[in-house]
Design a protein around this motif. Sequence first.
Motif, short mmCIF file in Angstrom:
data_model
loop_
_atom_site.label_atom_id
_atom_site.label_comp_id
_atom_site.label_asym_id
_atom_site.label_seq_id
_atom_site.Cartn_x
_atom_site.Cartn_y
_atom_site.Cartn_z
N VAL A 16 91.33 -2.58 -76.50
CA VAL A 16 90.43 -3.92 -75.60
C VAL A 16 88.57 -3.66 -75.86
O VAL A 16 87.85 -4.45 -76.39
CB VAL A 16 90.97 -3.95 -74.32
CG1 VAL A 16 89.29 -5.47 -73.49
CG2 VAL A 16 92.31 -4.42 -74.45
N VAL A 17 88.41 -2.61 -75.40
CA VAL A 17 86.86 -2.07 -75.95
C VAL A 17 86.88 -1.60 -77.43
O VAL A 17 85.21 -2.15 -76.94
CB VAL A 17 86.66 -0.02 -75.34
CG1 VAL A 17 85.88 0.42 -74.77
CG2 VAL A 17 86.91 -0.20 -73.62
N ALA A 18 87.27 -1.26 -77.78
CA ALA A 18 86.67 -1.14 -79.97
C ALA A 18 86.62 -2.44 -80.15
O ALA A 18 85.74 -2.42 -81.02
CB ALA A 18 88.18 -0.59 -80.54
N VAL A 19 87.48 -3.48 -79.16
CA VAL A 19 87.79 -5.14 -80.25
C VAL A 19 86.27 -5.54 -79.03
O VAL A 19 85.24 -6.51 -79.88
CB VAL A 19 89.05 -5.59 -79.45
CG1 VAL A 19 88.20 -6.82 -80.29
CG2 VAL A 19 89.74 -5.47 -80.38
N ALA A 20 85.69 -5.01 -78.20
CA ALA A 20 84.81 -5.64 -77.63
C ALA A 20 83.23 -5.18 -78.14
O ALA A 20 82.43 -5.76 -78.72
CB ALA A 20 84.31 -5.64 -76.08
N LEU A 21 83.94 -3.74 -78.79
CA LEU A 21 82.40 -2.91 -78.93
C LEU A 21 82.10 -3.65 -80.66
O LEU A 21 80.88 -3.92 -81.11
CB LEU A 21 82.86 -1.64 -79.15
CG LEU A 21 82.67 -1.16 -78.01
CD1 LEU A 21 83.16 0.04 -78.14
CD2 LEU A 21 80.80 -1.21 -77.58
N ALA A 22 83.17 -4.49 -81.12
CA ALA A 22 83.46 -4.31 -82.51
C ALA A 22 82.81 -5.96 -82.84
O ALA A 22 81.87 -6.25 -84.06
CB ALA A 22 84.68 -4.65 -83.27
N GLY A 23 82.99 -6.95 -81.86
CA GLY A 23 82.81 -7.99 -81.28
C GLY A 23 81.22 -8.32 -81.33
O GLY A 23 80.26 -8.88 -81.55
N LEU A 24 81.05 -7.47 -80.46
CA LEU A 24 79.35 -6.70 -79.89
C LEU A 24 78.62 -6.40 -81.28
O LEU A 24 77.27 -6.79 -81.66
CB LEU A 24 79.05 -6.01 -78.89
CG LEU A 24 77.93 -5.22 -78.40
CD1 LEU A 24 77.38 -7.30 -77.50
CD2 LEU A 24 77.44 -4.24 -77.16
N LEU A 25 78.79 -5.50 -81.89
CA LEU A 25 78.53 -5.25 -82.84
C LEU A 25 78.30 -6.57 -84.61
O LEU A 25 77.19 -5.80 -85.13
CB LEU A 25 78.59 -4.18 -83.93
CG LEU A 25 78.38 -3.73 -85.49
CD1 LEU A 25 76.95 -2.97 -84.96
CD2 LEU A 25 79.25 -2.47 -85.88
N LEU A 26 79.24 -6.91 -84.67
CA LEU A 26 79.06 -8.40 -85.17
C LEU A 26 78.01 -9.37 -84.93
O LEU A 26 77.89 -9.62 -85.40
CB LEU A 26 80.53 -9.03 -85.40
CG LEU A 26 81.71 -8.24 -86.01
CD1 LEU A 26 82.83 -9.05 -86.10
CD2 LEU A 26 80.51 -8.21 -88.32
N ALA A 27 77.56 -9.25 -83.48
CA ALA A 27 76.93 -10.33 -82.85
C ALA A 27 75.62 -10.27 -83.04
O ALA A 27 74.68 -10.54 -83.48
CB ALA A 27 77.06 -10.60 -81.28
N MET A 28 75.61 -8.81 -83.06
CA MET A 28 73.55 -8.21 -83.06
C MET A 28 73.91 -8.26 -84.96
O MET A 28 72.49 -8.18 -85.27
CB MET A 28 74.26 -6.80 -82.64
CG MET A 28 74.35 -6.38 -81.55
SD MET A 28 74.19 -4.85 -80.47
CE MET A 28 72.34 -4.22 -81.13
N VAL A 29 74.42 -8.16 -85.31
CA VAL A 29 73.97 -8.75 -87.16
C VAL A 29 73.79 -10.00 -87.81
O VAL A 29 72.99 -9.76 -87.86
CB VAL A 29 75.67 -7.49 -87.73
CG1 VAL A 29 75.48 -8.42 -89.25
CG2 VAL A 29 75.38 -6.01 -88.08
#
Length: 66
Positions: A16-29
């Motif tokens: 769950v934490v890994a998916v949340a971090l990946a989503g945050l990274l994509l949003a920032m990009v």
Amino acid sequence: MAGEAGSGALRELILVVAVALAGLLLAMVAAFAPWQATPAGNAPAGLVELRSPGDPGSGPTVAHVG
């Protein structure tokens, strides 16, 4: 109760934490990447001019007859 959680719960929490971090990274990009390409390179950032539909010069006007 928390001491009874097995390694499956830990794996799920890490997922769950890994998916949340990946989503945050994509949003920032998506938010900070230059997205308007021009022949000279990336377009500089600037303000967007906002106009309401009633402003003069905001587009074609149609006379309503009624």
